[in-house]
Design a protein around this motif. Structure first.
Motif, mmCIF file in Angstrom:
data_model
loop_
_atom_site.group_PDB
_atom_site.id
_atom_site.type_symbol
_atom_site.label_atom_id
_atom_site.label_comp_id
_atom_site.label_asym_id
_atom_site.label_seq_id
_atom_site.Cartn_x
_atom_site.Cartn_y
_atom_site.Cartn_z
ATOM 1 N N GLY A 245 11.744 6.834 -3.419
ATOM 2 C CA GLY A 245 10.681 6.694 -2.872
ATOM 3 C C GLY A 245 10.088 4.948 -2.483
ATOM 4 O O GLY A 245 9.969 4.624 -1.366
ATOM 5 N N ALA A 246 10.523 4.201 -3.392
ATOM 6 C CA ALA A 246 10.147 2.815 -3.370
ATOM 7 C C ALA A 246 11.288 2.085 -2.469
ATOM 8 O O ALA A 246 10.848 1.290 -1.516
ATOM 9 C CB ALA A 246 10.350 2.046 -4.691
ATOM 10 N N LYS B 188 1.124 8.029 -6.108
ATOM 11 C CA LYS B 188 0.397 9.092 -5.858
ATOM 12 C C LYS B 188 1.405 10.112 -5.643
ATOM 13 O O LYS B 188 0.922 11.429 -5.980
ATOM 14 C CB LYS B 188 -0.550 8.596 -4.593
ATOM 15 N N ILE B 189 2.363 10.054 -4.934
ATOM 16 C CA ILE B 189 3.159 11.109 -4.403
ATOM 17 C C ILE B 189 4.296 11.360 -5.449
ATOM 18 O O ILE B 189 4.778 12.417 -5.606
ATOM 19 C CB ILE B 189 3.982 10.671 -3.085
ATOM 20 N N PHE C 91 0.642 -1.266 0.190
ATOM 21 C CA PHE C 91 -0.159 -0.110 -0.116
ATOM 22 C C PHE C 91 1.136 1.416 -0.135
ATOM 23 O O PHE C 91 0.629 2.062 -0.800
ATOM 24 C CB PHE C 91 -0.732 -0.034 1.263
ATOM 25 N N LEU C 92 1.912 1.223 0.946
ATOM 26 C CA LEU C 92 2.738 2.539 0.625
ATOM 27 C C LEU C 92 3.590 2.576 -0.387
ATOM 28 O O LEU C 92 3.805 3.809 -0.790
ATOM 29 C CB LEU C 92 3.527 2.255 2.135
ATOM 30 N N CYS C 93 4.137 1.357 -0.849
ATOM 31 C CA CYS C 93 4.634 1.590 -2.242
ATOM 32 C C CYS C 93 3.751 2.070 -3.293
ATOM 33 O O CYS C 93 4.211 3.179 -4.062
ATOM 34 C CB CYS C 93 5.218 0.196 -2.541
ATOM 35 N N TRP C 94 2.697 1.859 -3.413
ATOM 36 C CA TRP C 94 1.677 2.535 -4.553
ATOM 37 C C TRP C 94 1.459 4.101 -4.238
ATOM 38 O O TRP C 94 1.399 4.553 -5.119
ATOM 39 C CB TRP C 94 0.338 1.704 -4.346
#
Length: 509
Positions: free
Chosen positions: A237-238, A230-231, A222-225
């Motif tokens: 980020g990944a 989104k960000i 979820f956080l990766c997505w």
């Protein structure tokens, strides 16, 4: 904190047994029953074999099933991160794969290898019911690994220059380095996670780690997505999300150790004793690290060499897909590696030579059968595997051509990692390190380079040579294990525990 002690009838101090733990008690009883069955020569051989197999399989799968789940989930976090990167483009997939397989696996192999020292000591100490020693071993290992993480951080910071020096293109090296920068916090998560993991595994406490890892995997995806799409933080980020996910696992496992009744006898709080005997621990950890690093870096070098081939982006993309699948399936073997280490270590510590030998046989047989099934599945899906990572048809065809080599590697991985787990349980790390140097770096890599570059076989040639090195190492370890005198290994385990108890004991007076 001082260790919990009790006075027995002879006036000797003995470690206080843990609070009521029906599962652990059953484990010790089953282990004793296994040794009794194997020693009962009055029973027919087939009857003893059937009964012993049933006892060992119950003990083995209670350890192996959650351990396999833990390693599969942890690997899935890394693989899902590469999948998110791959959907950004082929360059991003190649960069994430190069950063992951070429740089990050260095830290993983080093930290996991050094953590294997505590696996040997905790496994044998728990088998001998010296529970008070486990918590000190855990802390001592964490201190050593955290210090080791400092120079590894410098390696991560210099990753761009290192990759360019190794012949990678500037664009590829820059993208891979960006991914690696976000993995710096992960180094120190490894430094704490692996000692915790081995501490729990030695006590046959594996299921909580599996539940923690599973919950973290859902959060990670979820956080990766959110972060990547989104960000819009892309590669950096990944990798930052991957580092955060490992720290969540570390924190949750430590909380479990502190609050769980199952660890009350083995975890008595933080102790200054963790800072004593560090040099002795470093020497044992170094032997473990060399053993495992030589194995981990072996296929890491395959990826680095592929970056030097003509059309390196295609070579890296196809190899990264195969290595991702191999890494996922390899986690099954690593789970059995952990189970083998715990079972052998516990039996040697408990003074059960026949049970230790039988455990080695059973864990290798089961892991090999599973590896055959994995290889058959991979071959049947060879034309569609790559589409989970990238939509390119050219990459899909290249992956399909490499799948037979992947299948052979999977079959070898059904035995080789398990034998390494036996080596850790017995404390043979230094011997295996010498075997790895000869088979991997004197035979495998040079042969792969000759086939790949001189005879223009490309990735297939490099991989063929490395398969030859792995096969040679597996045969040597099989022969050495087959010739082992398990009575002598029991005596060595007893002497090792006495030696390490002496390192710690004066501080308690």
């Amino acid at each position: 904190m001082g260790s919990r002690k009790a006075i027995d009838n002879s006036g000797q101090e003995t470690p206080e047994p843990p609070p009521a733990r029906s599962r652990s008690s059953c484990g010790f009883e089953a282990s004793h029953e296994l040794e009794k069955v194997l020693s009962d020569t009055e029973k027919p051989y087939l009857s003893r074999l059937r009964q012993a197999s049933w006892i060992e399989l119950k003990l083995l799968f209670r350890l192996a099933a959650p351990a396999v789940m833990v390693y599969l989930i942890n690997n899935s976090m890394s693989m899902s991160t590469r999948m998110f990167a791959g959907q950004l483009g082929n360059l991003e997939l190649a960069a994430a794969s190069l950063g992951n397989q070429g740089i990050q696996l260095f830290a993983y192999g080093l930290m996991l290898g050094m953590g294997s020292a505590v696996e040997t000591l905790c496994g044998q100490a728990y088998g001998a019911r010296r529970y008070d020693m486990l918590g000190v071993y855990l802390q001592r290992s964490a201190v050593v690994l955290l210090i080791t993480g400092l120079p590894v951080t410098l390696l991560y910071i210099s990753s761009k220059s290192i990759l360019i020096l190794l012949g990678e293109s500037k664009s590829m090296a820059s993208a891979a380095a960006l991914f690696v920068y976000g993995l710096i916090p992960q180094i120190f998560a490894y430094a704490i996670n692996f000692p915790i993991q081995k501490f729990l595994q030695a006590q046959s406490i594996v299921a909580p780690s599996a539940y923690i890892s599973l919950g973290t995997l859902f959060l990670h995806v979820f956080l990766c997505w959110v972060v990547v799409y989104k960000i819009g933080l892309g590669l950096i980020g990944a990798s930052l999300v991957l580092s955060l996910s490992w720290w969540i696992i570390v924190a949750a496992q430590f909380v479990y150790i502190v609050v769980s009744d199952k660890c009350k006898a083995t975890w008595t709080g933080f102790s200054w004793e963790a800072f004593s005997g560090l040099w002795e621990f470093v020497k044992l950890s170094a032997a473990s690290a060399v053993m495992l690093c030589l194995e981990t870096w072996y296929f890491q070098i395959l990826v680095l060499l592929a970056g030097l081939l003509p059309n390196p982006e295609l070579a890296l993309d196809s190899l990264s897909v195969c290595m991702a699948v191999n890494g996922l399936m390899f986690m099954v073997s690593v789970g059995f590696n952990a189970a083998a280490s715990v079972r052998v270590g516990n039996e040697l510590g408990a003074g059960n030579p026949k049970s230790a030998a039988f455990s080695v046989f059973m864990v290798n047989l089961v892991s090999f059968i599973i590896a055959i099934v994995e290889a058959m599945i991979v071959l049947s899906l060879r034309h569609v595997i790559s589409y989970a990572f990238t939509s390119g048809e050219v990459v899909a065809n290249a992956v399909s051509d490499l799948c037979p080599y992947l299948a052979v590697t999977l079959i070898l991985n059904g035995v080789q990692p398990v034998l390494s787990g036996v080596a850790v349980g017995c404390g043979w790390q230094a011997f295996v390190a010498y075997v790895n140097v000869g088979c991997y770096y004197v035979v495998g890599i040079p042969l792969g380079c000759v086939l790949g570059f001189k005879y223009n076989l490309g990735a297939k040639g490099i991989w063929s040579g490395m398969i030859g090195g792995t096969m040679m190492q597996t045969l040597i370890l099989l022969w050495f294990t087959f010739r082992t005198d398990w009575n002598k290994e029991v005596e060595k385990a007893r002497k090792r525990l006495e030696e390490w108890d002496d390192v710690k004991q004066p501080l308690l007076q």
